[in-house]
Motif scaffolding. Structure first.
Motif, PDB file in Angstrom:
ATOM      1  N   PHE A 203       0.821  -1.217   0.000  1.00  0.00           N
ATOM      2  CA  PHE A 203       0.000   0.000   0.000  1.00  0.00           C
ATOM      3  C   PHE A 203       0.852   1.262   0.000  1.00  0.00           C
ATOM      4  O   PHE A 203       0.372   2.329  -0.391  1.00  0.00           O
ATOM      5  CB  PHE A 203      -1.045  -0.003   1.129  1.00  0.00           C
ATOM      6  N   THR A 206       1.400   1.780  -3.570  1.00  0.00           N
ATOM      7  CA  THR A 206       0.184   2.402  -4.102  1.00  0.00           C
ATOM      8  C   THR A 206       0.208   3.908  -3.849  1.00  0.00           C
ATOM      9  O   THR A 206      -0.117   4.697  -4.736  1.00  0.00           O
ATOM     10  CB  THR A 206      -1.077   1.794  -3.449  1.00  0.00           C
ATOM     11  N   TYR A 208       2.770   5.851  -3.503  1.00  0.00           N
ATOM     12  CA  TYR A 208       3.701   6.486  -4.446  1.00  0.00           C
ATOM     13  C   TYR A 208       3.082   6.561  -5.843  1.00  0.00           C
ATOM     14  O   TYR A 208       3.252   7.535  -6.548  1.00  0.00           O
ATOM     15  CB  TYR A 208       5.029   5.715  -4.503  1.00  0.00           C
ATOM     16  N   LEU A 212       1.638  10.983  -4.540  1.00  0.00           N
ATOM     17  CA  LEU A 212       1.671  11.751  -3.291  1.00  0.00           C
ATOM     18  C   LEU A 212       3.104  12.184  -2.961  1.00  0.00           C
ATOM     19  O   LEU A 212       4.060  11.508  -3.332  1.00  0.00           O
ATOM     20  CB  LEU A 212       1.131  10.898  -2.142  1.00  0.00           C
ATOM     21  N   GLU A 213       3.210  13.296  -2.234  1.00  0.00           N
ATOM     22  CA  GLU A 213       4.523  13.768  -1.798  1.00  0.00           C
ATOM     23  C   GLU A 213       5.058  12.792  -0.747  1.00  0.00           C
ATOM     24  O   GLU A 213       4.285  12.293   0.073  1.00  0.00           O
ATOM     25  CB  GLU A 213       4.418  15.158  -1.148  1.00  0.00           C
ATOM     26  N   PRO A 214       6.386  12.562  -0.724  1.00  0.00           N
ATOM     27  CA  PRO A 214       6.949  11.652   0.283  1.00  0.00           C
ATOM     28  C   PRO A 214       6.536  12.019   1.706  1.00  0.00           C
ATOM     29  O   PRO A 214       6.224  11.158   2.521  1.00  0.00           O
ATOM     30  CB  PRO A 214       8.456  11.804   0.089  1.00  0.00           C
ATOM     31  N   LYS A 220       0.804  10.197   6.620  1.00  0.00           N
ATOM     32  CA  LYS A 220      -0.527   9.591   6.567  1.00  0.00           C
ATOM     33  C   LYS A 220      -0.495   8.076   6.459  1.00  0.00           C
ATOM     34  O   LYS A 220      -1.402   7.404   6.919  1.00  0.00           O
ATOM     35  CB  LYS A 220      -1.325  10.164   5.384  1.00  0.00           C
ATOM     36  N   HIS A 221       0.522   7.542   5.796  1.00  0.00           N
ATOM     37  CA  HIS A 221       0.494   6.097   5.554  1.00  0.00           C
ATOM     38  C   HIS A 221       1.491   5.315   6.413  1.00  0.00           C
ATOM     39  O   HIS A 221       1.161   4.251   6.894  1.00  0.00           O
ATOM     40  CB  HIS A 221       0.726   5.808   4.069  1.00  0.00           C
ATOM     41  N   ARG A 224       1.149   6.227  10.921  1.00  0.00           N
ATOM     42  CA  ARG A 224      -0.039   5.702  11.602  1.00  0.00           C
ATOM     43  C   ARG A 224       0.012   4.193  11.727  1.00  0.00           C
ATOM     44  O   ARG A 224      -0.441   3.625  12.713  1.00  0.00           O
ATOM     45  CB  ARG A 224      -1.303   6.138  10.865  1.00  0.00           C
ATOM     46  N   ASN A 225       0.597   3.544  10.713  1.00  0.00           N
ATOM     47  CA  ASN A 225       0.712   2.092  10.800  1.00  0.00           C
ATOM     48  C   ASN A 225       1.814   1.665  11.756  1.00  0.00           C
ATOM     49  O   ASN A 225       1.713   0.622  12.392  1.00  0.00           O
ATOM     50  CB  ASN A 225       0.946   1.500   9.405  1.00  0.00           C
ATOM     51  N   ILE A 298      -6.906   3.672  16.720  1.00  0.00           N
ATOM     52  CA  ILE A 298      -6.072   3.785  15.528  1.00  0.00           C
ATOM     53  C   ILE A 298      -6.403   2.723  14.487  1.00  0.00           C
ATOM     54  O   ILE A 298      -6.430   2.992  13.300  1.00  0.00           O
ATOM     55  CB  ILE A 298      -4.575   3.683  15.914  1.00  0.00           C
TER      56      ILE A 298
END
Lengths: 307, 334
Positions: A203, A206, A208, A212-214, A220-221, A224-225, A298
Motif C-alpha cells: 500500500f 500504491t 507512491y 503523493l509527496e513523500p 498519513k500512511h 499511523r501504521n 487507531i
C-alpha cells in the motif's frame, strides 16, 4: 466499539479476581504467617494470641472470603509496621512512582522514536548505526549496575545531580534515565523494524503510484501504521515501570511504591504486601485497558471486530 | 492513432550482494492512444520492472535505470519520463498515468477509509477542496460498480471482498481521468468469476474514458478477450510483438509458440497433456550475450549463441526477435 470495550472490561475484572486469589494463597504458601510475622523468641502463647487477633486460626476459606470482600472495596487491613490502613500507605507513595515512571517514559520516547524513525528510513546511516548501538547497550546493560555507576560518576564525582531522594527538581534525572534506558532500547528497535516493514508494504507503493509527496506518505500512511505495534509495547512497558522499579527506587531511595515493596517485604508486613500487589495489578490492568482502547482508536480492524 | 508512450532501449539493473541482476535489457515498444496493450511473460521476464522503471517506482538502490527513454505525449506536449525531476514525475503518476496492482488485499492502507484513499489522489492532483473531492469519490465508487457508494465511502478495506477492493483500486487509478492505466496482473489474485467481472469493468472504462491500458499478465486467456496488441517478454527483452489475432494465429517466436501450446483448449475434448516449455527461466545475473531463450529453444543454432537477436519486422504490426523463421523452417536471411 462498545462491545469491544465491555468485553475488555470484563476480562480485566476476571484477571483482577485471579490476582487477588493468587496473592492471598501465595502469601500463605510461604509458611505460617504468625511464625513469619512474630519475632523468633515469641512463645507459643504469643503466637496463639497473634493468630487470634489476626484471624489466622479461622478456616482458610473464611479467611479468604474476608480478605476478598475487603479487597474488593479497597480495605486490605492495617499495615503491621505503620498501624495505619495499608491502601492509604500505598496511595501516598503513588505520586512519586508515577512521577519517576512518567519522566522515564517521556525520556525514552523522546529519544527512541526519532532515532527509530530516522533509522528505519535510512538504514545503515550514521544515526541508524549509533541508534542501534545505543539500543543494544540500553537493553543489555543491567540497570542496577548502571544506577551505581551513574551515582558514582554524576552524583559523587561531578556533583551534577543528587544521589538519592526526591527533594530537588533534578533528583529525578538519574533514576529516570536508568529506568528509561532499557525501554528506549526496545522502542528504538521496534520503531526501526516497524518502519522498515511498513515501507515495504504494497500500500506504500500504491501511495507512491498516486503521486503523493513523500512527506504525505510518511505522515498519513507510514507513521499511523507504525504507531500500532508501538502503542501496545509502550502500554506494557509503562505498566512494567510503574510496578517494577523496585531496585531503581531502592538504590536511589526514591520514596515510591517500589521502595515500599522492598521495605514491606523486609518487615514481613503482609497486609501491606497484599495491598501493593493488588493495587499494582489494578494499575497495570487499567493501563492495558487504555492501551487497548487507543489501539482500537487507531486500528479500525480492532474497532469493528474483524478477525 | 497517435503514439502516447514511446519507450526506447530501456535498460534496468539491480545491484545486489549476489551480483548485478539484468532485469530489463533493451526494451523498445510504443503505446497508442486508447489502445490496450498486453505485456505477457513469465515471472522475472521484466514486464513489471519495465513499467515501474518508466515511472520511477523501482526501489533505488538497488535498482537503477541505466539507459533508454520513455517519451510520454499528452495534450500535445512530449516529455521523456526518465528525464523528469521527481516532483514532475509525481504529477504524472496518479494524474496522467494510473496504476492497478496485483493483490487488492495488500495494496490498500488497512487503517484508512477507502474514501480517503481515493480522495487524497483527487486533492493531490486536481487541487480541489475536500468536500468536492468527497463528492467526486462517491461518483467514482458508483462508476466502478460499488453499491451504496455514500455509505461505503466510510468503510475500511477489510470490510470489502477481494473483487470490491480491486474496484476501489481501479477507482483510484481512474480518479484523475488518466491517459494511461497500467494494470499489473490485476486479476491474478482474484477467483475466476470475479476476474471476469473486473475484465468487464476495464472494458467499459476503456470505452467511456478512452484510456490506453497496459495490461501486465501471464494469463494468455484474458489477453485474447481484452487486448488489441500483445508484447511477449522473455529474459528482460521483447521476444515478439503483434496484434492479438496475428499472435495467436501465426506466432513467430518459439517461446510464444511454447506459451500457446501450454494453454488448455475448450475445443479439444480428449484429455491431452498440456505441453510445457522445457528448462527453467534464464539466470538474469549473467549478462546477455546471446538470445536469452537459446537454452530452452528446439530451433537454436550457432548464431543464436553468438548474438542477441534484434527485432525483425514481419509486417507493419508484427515484430519478432528471433533468427529462425518458423514458417519456412530454416534460419532467416541476413
Amino acid at each position: 466499539m462498545q462491545r469491544y470495550f465491555i468485553s475488555r472490561l470484563g476480562q480485566s475484572a476476571l484477571l483482577l479476581i485471579g490476582v487477588i486469589i493468587l496473592v492471598f494463597f501465595m502469601v500463605r504458601v510461604t509458611g505460617d504467617p504468625a511464625r513469619l510475622m512474630m519475632p523468633r523468641e515469641a512463645s507459643a502463647e504469643d503466637l496463639e494470641a497473634f493468630r487470634e487477633v489476626m484471624g489466622f486460626n479461622r478456616p482458610l476459606y473464611v479467611q479468604f472470603l474476608d480478605f476478598f470482600s475487603g479487597a474488593i472495596v479497597g480495605d486490605f487491613g492495617d499495615s503491621l509496621h505503620f498501624k495505619t490502613p495499608a491502601l492509604q500507605l500505598v496511595l501516598e507513595r503513588l505520586p512519586a512512582t508515577v512521577h519517576l515512571a512518567g519522566i522515564a517514559l517521556i525520556f525514552a520516547l523522546i529519544i527512541a522514536i526519532p532515532i527509530g524513525l530516522i533509522g528505519g528510513f535510512n538504514p545503515g546511516s550514521v544515526v541508524d548505526t549509533l541508534g542501534r548501538g545505543l539500543a543494544l547497550a540500553g537493553q543489555s546493560i543491567p540497570n542496577f549496575w548502571l544506577a551505581l555507576i551513574f551515582i558514582l560518576f554524576f552524583a559523587v564525582r561531578l556533583r551534577w545531580f543528587p544521589s538519592f531522594g526526591r527533594d530537588e527538581w533534578h533528583s529525578v534525572v538519574l533514576p529516570a534515565t536508568v529506568l528509561g534506558l532499557p525501554v528506549m532500547g526496545q522502542i528504538v528497535r521496534l520503531t526501526r523494524s516497524a518502519v522498515l516493514e511498513i515501507r515495504g508494504e504494497d500500500f506504500i507503493r500504491t501511495a507512491y503510484s498516486k503521486g503523493l509527496e513523500p512527506r504525505t506518505i510518511y505522515i498519513k500512511h507510514v507513521f499511523r501504521n507504525v504507531a500500532i505495534p508501538l502503542i501496545s509495547v509502550i502500554g506494557v512497558q509503562f505498566g512494567y515501570m510503574l510496578g517494577g522499579s523496585i531496585y531503581i527506587e531502592t538504590i536511589f531511595s526514591w520514596p515510591g511504591m517500589g521502595q515500599l515493596i522492598e521495605q514491606s517485604i523486609g518487615w514481613r508486613d503482609f497486609p501491606l504486601i497484599q495491598a501493593i500487589a493488588v493495587f499494582t495489578s489494578v494499575v497495570v490492568l487499567g493501563l492495558n485497558l487504555i492501551t487497548d482502547l487507543t489501539y482500537a482508536f487507531i486500528d479500525p480492524r480492532i474497532r469493528y471486530g474483524s478477525s | 492513432m497517435n503514439t502516447i508512450l514511446q519507450v526506447n532501449d530501456l535498460v534496468t539493473k539491480f545491484y545486489t550482494v549476489d551480483g548485478v541482476i539484468n532485469a530489463v535489457n533493451g526494451v523498445t515498444f510504443e503505446l497508442r492512444e486508447g489502445e490496450t496493450l498486453a505485456i505477457v511473460g513469465e515471472s522475472g521476464s521484466g514486464k513489471s520492472v519495465t513499467m515501474m522503471s518508466i515511472l520511477g517506482l523501482i526501489p533505488t538502490p538497488p535498482g537503477k535505470v541505466e539507459n533508454g527513454e520513455a517519451i510520454f505525449t499528452s495534450f500535445g506536449s512530449s516529455h521523456d519520463l526518465l528525464q523528469l525531476t521527481p516532483a514532475e514525475l509525481r504529477n504524472v503518476r496518479g494524474g496522467q498515468i494510473g496504476f492497478v496492482f496485483q493483490d487488492p488485499i495488500s495494496t490498500l492502507n488497512p487503517i484508512m477509509t477507502i474514501g480517503e484513499q481515493i480522495s487524497e489522489t483527487l486533492t493531490r492532483h486536481l487541487r480541489i477542496s475536500g468536500e468536492e473531492a468527497r463528492e467526486r469519490t462517491v461518483k467514482l465508487l458508483a462508476q466502478v460498480g460499488i453499491p451504496d457508494p455514500e455509505l461505503r465511502y466510510k468503510n475500511y478495506p477489510f470490510q470489502f471482498s477481494g473483487g470490491m477492493r480491486q474496484r476501489v483500486v481501479i477507482a483510484i487509478a481512474i480518479a484523475c481521468t488518466p491517459q494511461i492505466i497500467i494494470a499489473d496482473e490485476p486479476t491474478t489474485a482474484l477467483d475466476v468469476t470475479v476476474q471476469a467481472q473486473i475484465v468487464e469493468l476495464f472494458r467499459n472504462l476503456r470505452e467511456s474514458l478512452n484510456v490506453a491500458i497496459i495490461w501486465i499478465t501471464h494469463d494468455l486467456g484474458v489477453v485474447a478477450g481484452l487486448a488489441d496488441r500483445v508484447l511477449v517478454m522473455y529474459g528482460g527483452r521483447i521476444a515478439e510483438t503483434a496484434s492479438v489475432d496475428d499472435l495467436y494465429e501465426r506466432p513467430q517466436h518459439p517461446y510464444t509458440m511454447g506459451l500457446l501450446g501450454a494453454l488448455p483448449r475448450m475445443d479439444e475434448s480428449d484429455s491431452k497433456r498440456l505441453v510445457s516449455i522445457k528448462g527453467t527461466p534464464p539466470d538474469l545475473l549473467i549478462p546477455l550475450r546471446h538470445c536469452p531463450f537459446a537454452w530452452r529453444c528446439d530451433y537454436a543454432f550457432d548464431r543464436c549463441w553468438e548474438e542477441v537477436p534484434p527485432q525483425i519486422e514481419i509486417s507493419s504490426h508484427h515484430k519478432v526477435s528471433c533468427f529462425y523463421d518458423l514458417e519456412k523452417g530454416e534460419p532467416r536471411d541476413g
